[in-house]
Scaffold this motif. Structure first.
Motif, PDB file in Angstrom:
ATOM      1  N   GLU A 284      -6.497   0.989   3.143  1.00 39.28           N
ATOM      2  CA  GLU A 284      -7.331   2.156   3.442  1.00 39.28           C
ATOM      3  C   GLU A 284      -6.466   3.300   3.974  1.00 39.28           C
ATOM      4  O   GLU A 284      -6.660   4.461   3.596  1.00 39.28           O
ATOM      5  CB  GLU A 284      -8.428   1.806   4.452  1.00 39.28           C
ATOM      6  CG  GLU A 284      -9.331   2.957   4.821  1.00 39.28           C
ATOM      7  CD  GLU A 284     -10.110   3.535   3.649  1.00 39.28           C
ATOM      8  OE1 GLU A 284     -10.412   4.745   3.708  1.00 39.28           O
ATOM      9  OE2 GLU A 284     -10.408   2.813   2.672  1.00 39.28           O
ATOM     10  N   SER A 285      -5.504   2.990   4.811  1.00 36.55           N
ATOM     11  CA  SER A 285      -4.600   4.013   5.343  1.00 36.55           C
ATOM     12  C   SER A 285      -3.772   4.642   4.235  1.00 36.55           C
ATOM     13  O   SER A 285      -3.581   5.866   4.209  1.00 36.55           O
ATOM     14  CB  SER A 285      -3.665   3.402   6.396  1.00 36.55           C
ATOM     15  OG  SER A 285      -4.394   2.992   7.516  1.00 36.55           O
ATOM     16  N   ILE A 286      -3.286   3.841   3.306  1.00 35.31           N
ATOM     17  CA  ILE A 286      -2.514   4.357   2.171  1.00 35.31           C
ATOM     18  C   ILE A 286      -3.393   5.266   1.315  1.00 35.31           C
ATOM     19  O   ILE A 286      -2.965   6.341   0.879  1.00 35.31           O
ATOM     20  CB  ILE A 286      -1.918   3.196   1.348  1.00 35.31           C
ATOM     21  CG1 ILE A 286      -0.837   2.484   2.162  1.00 35.31           C
ATOM     22  CG2 ILE A 286      -1.349   3.694   0.017  1.00 35.31           C
ATOM     23  CD1 ILE A 286      -0.367   1.167   1.566  1.00 35.31           C
ATOM     24  N   LYS A 287      -4.629   4.859   1.082  1.00 31.86           N
ATOM     25  CA  LYS A 287      -5.572   5.669   0.305  1.00 31.86           C
ATOM     26  C   LYS A 287      -5.796   7.027   0.980  1.00 31.86           C
ATOM     27  O   LYS A 287      -5.756   8.075   0.325  1.00 31.86           O
ATOM     28  CB  LYS A 287      -6.902   4.925   0.157  1.00 31.86           C
ATOM     29  CG  LYS A 287      -7.949   5.687  -0.613  1.00 31.86           C
ATOM     30  CD  LYS A 287      -9.253   4.895  -0.669  1.00 31.86           C
ATOM     31  CE  LYS A 287     -10.340   5.770  -1.298  1.00 31.86           C
ATOM     32  NZ  LYS A 287     -11.668   5.283  -1.011  1.00 31.86           N
ATOM     33  N   GLN A 288      -5.999   7.011   2.296  1.00 37.71           N
ATOM     34  CA  GLN A 288      -6.218   8.248   3.036  1.00 37.71           C
ATOM     35  C   GLN A 288      -4.982   9.153   2.957  1.00 37.71           C
ATOM     36  O   GLN A 288      -5.105  10.373   2.801  1.00 37.71           O
ATOM     37  CB  GLN A 288      -6.556   7.946   4.495  1.00 37.71           C
ATOM     38  CG  GLN A 288      -7.925   7.333   4.682  1.00 37.71           C
ATOM     39  CD  GLN A 288      -8.163   6.881   6.106  1.00 37.71           C
ATOM     40  OE1 GLN A 288      -7.285   6.956   6.964  1.00 37.71           O
ATOM     41  NE2 GLN A 288      -9.377   6.399   6.365  1.00 37.71           N
TER      42      GLN A 288
END
Length: 83
Positions: A66-70
């Motif tokens: 999720e952090s990478i996506k953000q």
């Protein structure tokens, strides 16, 4: 990345290890009739082990993804480090 035979690796052991260390690169040692092996810098090995450990926990893996996506979507907040 360099690929060498087992004989070449044996004859150039120190040079190959120095190249791996100095260039932070991998060397594949081709073993005829057997599975190849890879020589990597110890720091790279530690990084791989840490990544595997972090991703081994489903919740942690989900949070990291999720952090990478953000980050890719530009949804980030920059902060100054406080000493």
């Amino acid at each position: 990345m360099q690929v060498v035979s087992m004989t070449e690796a044996r004859n150039n052991f120190k040079a190959i290890f120095d190249a791996v260390y100095n260039d932070n690169d991998e060397v594949i040692i081709h073993r005829k009739g057997k599975e190849n092996v890879v020589v990597i810098p110890f720091s790279e090995y530690n990084s791989i082990k840490e990544t595997n450990y972090l991703l081994s926990n489903k919740n942690n893996a989900k949070n990291l993804q999720e952090s990478i996506k953000q980050l890719r979507e530009g949804k980030v907040i920059q902060k100054e480090l406080v000493e």
